[in-house]
Structure formats: structure tokens, C-alpha cells
Design a protein around this motif. Structure first.
Motif, PDB file in Angstrom:
ATOM      1  N   LEU A  73       0.823  -1.212   0.000  1.00  0.00           N
ATOM      2  CA  LEU A  73       0.000   0.000   0.000  1.00  0.00           C
ATOM      3  C   LEU A  73       0.856   1.261   0.000  1.00  0.00           C
ATOM      4  O   LEU A  73       0.543   2.231  -0.691  1.00  0.00           O
ATOM      5  N   GLU A  74       1.938   1.238   0.764  1.00  0.00           N
ATOM      6  CA  GLU A  74       2.853   2.386   0.769  1.00  0.00           C
ATOM      7  C   GLU A  74       3.463   2.595  -0.610  1.00  0.00           C
ATOM      8  O   GLU A  74       3.583   3.728  -1.082  1.00  0.00           O
ATOM      9  N   GLY A  75       3.859   1.515  -1.248  1.00  0.00           N
ATOM     10  CA  GLY A  75       4.450   1.599  -2.578  1.00  0.00           C
ATOM     11  C   GLY A  75       3.519   2.195  -3.607  1.00  0.00           C
ATOM     12  O   GLY A  75       3.947   2.817  -4.578  1.00  0.00           O
ATOM     13  N   LYS A  76       2.222   2.028  -3.385  1.00  0.00           N
ATOM     14  CA  LYS A  76       1.217   2.585  -4.287  1.00  0.00           C
ATOM     15  C   LYS A  76       0.727   3.957  -3.827  1.00  0.00           C
ATOM     16  O   LYS A  76      -0.111   4.566  -4.479  1.00  0.00           O
ATOM     17  N   GLY A  77       1.229   4.420  -2.674  1.00  0.00           N
ATOM     18  CA  GLY A  77       0.803   5.719  -2.149  1.00  0.00           C
ATOM     19  C   GLY A  77      -0.640   5.713  -1.681  1.00  0.00           C
ATOM     20  O   GLY A  77      -1.321   6.739  -1.754  1.00  0.00           O
ATOM     21  N   LEU A  78      -1.105   4.577  -1.161  1.00  0.00           N
ATOM     22  CA  LEU A  78      -2.520   4.434  -0.802  1.00  0.00           C
ATOM     23  C   LEU A  78      -2.823   4.608   0.682  1.00  0.00           C
ATOM     24  O   LEU A  78      -3.982   4.511   1.080  1.00  0.00           O
ATOM     25  N   VAL A  79      -1.790   4.810   1.495  1.00  0.00           N
ATOM     26  CA  VAL A  79      -2.040   4.992   2.927  1.00  0.00           C
ATOM     27  C   VAL A  79      -1.226   6.151   3.476  1.00  0.00           C
ATOM     28  O   VAL A  79      -0.059   6.312   3.144  1.00  0.00           O
ATOM     29  N   GLN A  80      -1.875   6.952   4.298  1.00  0.00           N
ATOM     30  CA  GLN A  80      -1.207   8.052   4.986  1.00  0.00           C
ATOM     31  C   GLN A  80      -1.527   8.065   6.481  1.00  0.00           C
ATOM     32  O   GLN A  80      -0.951   8.852   7.224  1.00  0.00           O
ATOM     33  N   THR A  81      -2.455   7.195   6.916  1.00  0.00           N
ATOM     34  CA  THR A  81      -2.843   7.133   8.324  1.00  0.00           C
ATOM     35  C   THR A  81      -3.013   5.678   8.754  1.00  0.00           C
ATOM     36  O   THR A  81      -3.168   4.785   7.917  1.00  0.00           O
ATOM     37  N   ALA A  82      -3.010   5.467  10.053  1.00  0.00           N
ATOM     38  CA  ALA A  82      -3.260   4.120  10.585  1.00  0.00           C
ATOM     39  C   ALA A  82      -4.671   3.655  10.215  1.00  0.00           C
ATOM     40  O   ALA A  82      -4.878   2.485   9.891  1.00  0.00           O
ATOM     41  N   GLU A  83      -5.620   4.580  10.232  1.00  0.00           N
ATOM     42  CA  GLU A  83      -6.997   4.215   9.869  1.00  0.00           C
ATOM     43  C   GLU A  83      -7.077   3.743   8.416  1.00  0.00           C
ATOM     44  O   GLU A  83      -7.800   2.783   8.118  1.00  0.00           O
ATOM     45  N   GLN A  84      -6.366   4.417   7.534  1.00  0.00           N
ATOM     46  CA  GLN A  84      -6.363   3.987   6.133  1.00  0.00           C
ATOM     47  C   GLN A  84      -5.728   2.610   5.989  1.00  0.00           C
ATOM     48  O   GLN A  84      -6.182   1.798   5.192  1.00  0.00           O
ATOM     49  N   PHE A  85      -4.688   2.344   6.758  1.00  0.00           N
ATOM     50  CA  PHE A  85      -4.078   1.014   6.712  1.00  0.00           C
ATOM     51  C   PHE A  85      -5.075  -0.050   7.158  1.00  0.00           C
ATOM     52  O   PHE A  85      -5.207  -1.093   6.519  1.00  0.00           O
ATOM     53  N   ILE A  86      -5.782   0.224   8.243  1.00  0.00           N
ATOM     54  CA  ILE A  86      -6.771  -0.749   8.726  1.00  0.00           C
ATOM     55  C   ILE A  86      -7.829  -0.982   7.650  1.00  0.00           C
ATOM     56  O   ILE A  86      -8.145  -2.122   7.308  1.00  0.00           O
ATOM     57  N   GLU A  87      -8.356   0.103   7.111  1.00  0.00           N
ATOM     58  CA  GLU A  87      -9.426   0.014   6.108  1.00  0.00           C
ATOM     59  C   GLU A  87      -8.966  -0.662   4.815  1.00  0.00           C
ATOM     60  O   GLU A  87      -9.657  -1.527   4.280  1.00  0.00           O
ATOM     61  N   ARG A  88      -7.805  -0.277   4.325  1.00  0.00           N
ATOM     62  CA  ARG A  88      -7.379  -0.718   2.992  1.00  0.00           C
ATOM     63  C   ARG A  88      -6.515  -1.966   2.977  1.00  0.00           C
ATOM     64  O   ARG A  88      -6.382  -2.604   1.936  1.00  0.00           O
ATOM     65  N   GLY A  89      -5.916  -2.312   4.119  1.00  0.00           N
ATOM     66  CA  GLY A  89      -5.016  -3.456   4.114  1.00  0.00           C
ATOM     67  C   GLY A  89      -5.262  -4.495   5.173  1.00  0.00           C
ATOM     68  O   GLY A  89      -4.938  -5.664   4.969  1.00  0.00           O
ATOM     69  N   ALA A  90      -5.818  -4.104   6.305  1.00  0.00           N
ATOM     70  CA  ALA A  90      -5.910  -5.024   7.438  1.00  0.00           C
ATOM     71  C   ALA A  90      -7.333  -5.470   7.756  1.00  0.00           C
ATOM     72  O   ALA A  90      -7.571  -6.055   8.804  1.00  0.00           O
ATOM     73  N   SER A  91      -8.268  -5.196   6.851  1.00  0.00           N
ATOM     74  CA  SER A  91      -9.673  -5.542   7.105  1.00  0.00           C
ATOM     75  C   SER A  91     -10.146  -6.780   6.363  1.00  0.00           C
ATOM     76  O   SER A  91     -11.013  -7.494   6.852  1.00  0.00           O
ATOM     77  N   ALA A  92      -9.592  -7.007   5.178  1.00  0.00           N
ATOM     78  CA  ALA A  92     -10.088  -8.104   4.348  1.00  0.00           C
ATOM     79  C   ALA A  92      -9.007  -8.579   3.394  1.00  0.00           C
ATOM     80  O   ALA A  92      -8.064  -7.844   3.080  1.00  0.00           O
ATOM     81  N   GLY A 106     -11.379 -17.244  24.778  1.00  0.00           N
ATOM     82  CA  GLY A 106     -12.648 -17.114  25.465  1.00  0.00           C
ATOM     83  C   GLY A 106     -13.612 -16.108  24.871  1.00  0.00           C
ATOM     84  O   GLY A 106     -14.659 -15.832  25.449  1.00  0.00           O
ATOM     85  N   LYS A 107     -13.286 -15.550  23.725  1.00  0.00           N
ATOM     86  CA  LYS A 107     -14.153 -14.545  23.116  1.00  0.00           C
ATOM     87  C   LYS A 107     -14.562 -14.976  21.714  1.00  0.00           C
ATOM     88  O   LYS A 107     -13.868 -15.739  21.054  1.00  0.00           O
ATOM     89  N   VAL A 108     -15.679 -14.440  21.280  1.00  0.00           N
ATOM     90  CA  VAL A 108     -16.171 -14.686  19.927  1.00  0.00           C
ATOM     91  C   VAL A 108     -15.268 -13.931  18.947  1.00  0.00           C
ATOM     92  O   VAL A 108     -14.870 -12.802  19.221  1.00  0.00           O
ATOM     93  N   PRO A 109     -14.927 -14.536  17.799  1.00  0.00           N
ATOM     94  CA  PRO A 109     -14.125 -13.813  16.811  1.00  0.00           C
ATOM     95  C   PRO A 109     -14.819 -12.527  16.365  1.00  0.00           C
ATOM     96  O   PRO A 109     -16.048 -12.471  16.263  1.00  0.00           O
ATOM     97  N   VAL A 110     -14.020 -11.492  16.120  1.00  0.00           N
ATOM     98  CA  VAL A 110     -14.541 -10.219  15.627  1.00  0.00           C
ATOM     99  C   VAL A 110     -13.776  -9.855  14.357  1.00  0.00           C
ATOM    100  O   VAL A 110     -12.656 -10.317  14.136  1.00  0.00           O
ATOM    101  N   GLU A 111     -14.385  -9.017  13.539  1.00  0.00           N
ATOM    102  CA  GLU A 111     -13.694  -8.568  12.337  1.00  0.00           C
ATOM    103  C   GLU A 111     -12.453  -7.776  12.743  1.00  0.00           C
ATOM    104  O   GLU A 111     -12.482  -7.008  13.712  1.00  0.00           O
ATOM    105  N   SER A 112     -11.386  -7.986  12.012  1.00  0.00           N
ATOM    106  CA  SER A 112     -10.113  -7.358  12.366  1.00  0.00           C
ATOM    107  C   SER A 112     -10.204  -5.836  12.387  1.00  0.00           C
ATOM    108  O   SER A 112      -9.554  -5.192  13.210  1.00  0.00           O
ATOM    109  N   ALA A 113     -11.011  -5.265  11.506  1.00  0.00           N
ATOM    110  CA  ALA A 113     -11.141  -3.800  11.485  1.00  0.00           C
ATOM    111  C   ALA A 113     -11.642  -3.294  12.834  1.00  0.00           C
ATOM    112  O   ALA A 113     -11.133  -2.291  13.354  1.00  0.00           O
ATOM    113  N   LYS A 114     -12.598  -3.980  13.399  1.00  0.00           N
ATOM    114  CA  LYS A 114     -13.145  -3.579  14.703  1.00  0.00           C
ATOM    115  C   LYS A 114     -12.091  -3.752  15.796  1.00  0.00           C
ATOM    116  O   LYS A 114     -11.889  -2.856  16.625  1.00  0.00           O
ATOM    117  N   TRP A 115     -11.414  -4.886  15.797  1.00  0.00           N
ATOM    118  CA  TRP A 115     -10.397  -5.166  16.817  1.00  0.00           C
ATOM    119  C   TRP A 115      -9.246  -4.181  16.718  1.00  0.00           C
ATOM    120  O   TRP A 115      -8.822  -3.591  17.715  1.00  0.00           O
TER     121      TRP A 115
END
Length: 133
Positions: A73-92, A106-115
């Protein structure tokens, strides 16, 4: 009928466009890079598992995978914030489109974006609380 651009003008235009693309591929700003690094370290140290495309992985594997996605994502210039990284790379998965999941003991799995977003907010709150006033 207009004559096409001479070769030298086309070359100059191509070089100019290429230069603008390279300029757009800026790395994550240092503060955002530090947040993402701390976030991925937290995931690795959490003892939680990370699911991508139906398979569960340890935190160290998740961290390594997400760092590769960050580099892309950095190589493509697609992220400038941690939130953008979560949304564009670490969610799906970019391959299947399936959301990543995080499963902690002991917990139910949650989507990584939320965690990841919850962890990011906790990190920021702790940093703000310890900042000099």
C-alpha cells in the motif's frame, strides 16, 4: 487535422506523469508508521489468532502478512494514516474479499477492522493520558 505530439513532447509528458506517480507513492508519515508498527506488535503479543481466508494464524504470522500489505500500500501511495491502513489493508483479503477475523481466548471472533480500531483508540488514549500537560 492536428499533428500528433512530437516524440520529444510525448517523452517529456510521459516522464512528467511518471514523476508525479512516484511522488504520490510516499511512505507512511513517521507518526502513522509508529502507530501501525505498535498496533501490529500489539496484535502479535496479544495471544489472539488471526483468520484470513478460513485459516487461523498466530499473531507473528498475522503481523508478517500485514506488514507485507503495508509495504504494498505504501508503494502505491494508498495509505497516509493508521486508519487507512486498517481500512485498505488489514480488514479483508485482497484475494477473496473475505473479512479478516481476530479470535482471542474465550471470546467470539470479531472482524479485524473492529479489533484493530479499538486497539488503536486504546493506544491513543494511553498516549494522551501520559502526555505532559
Amino acid at each position: 487535422m492536428n499533428a500528433p505530439f512530437p516524440l520529444t513532447r510525448r517523452l517529456a509528458l510521459t516522464l512528467a506523469l511518471g514523476a508525479s506517480c512516484v511522488a504520490a507513492a510516499a511512505p507512511l508519515p513517521p507518526a502513522a508508521r509508529a502507530e501501525v508498527g505498535a498496533l501490529l506488535t500489539r496484535l502479535q503479543a496479544s495471544g489472539c489468532e488471526f483468520n484470513r481466508n478460513g485459516s487461523w494464524h498466530a499473531g507473528a504470522e498475522a503481523r508478517a502478512h500485514l506488514l507485507k500489505k503495508l509495504d504494498y500500500l505504501e508503494g502505491k501511495g494508498l495509505v497516509q494514516t493508521a486508519e487507512q491502513f486498517i481500512e485498505r489493508g488489514a480488514s479483508a483479503s485482497s484475494m477473496s474479499g473475505k473479512p479478516y477475523l481476530v479470535r482471542c481466548a474465550g471470546k467470539v471472533p470479531v472482524e479485524s477492522a473492529k479489533w484493530l480500531t479499538a486497539e488503536l483508540l486504546q493506544m491513543r488514549a494511553a498516549r494522551a493520558a501520559s502526555a505532559p500537560r
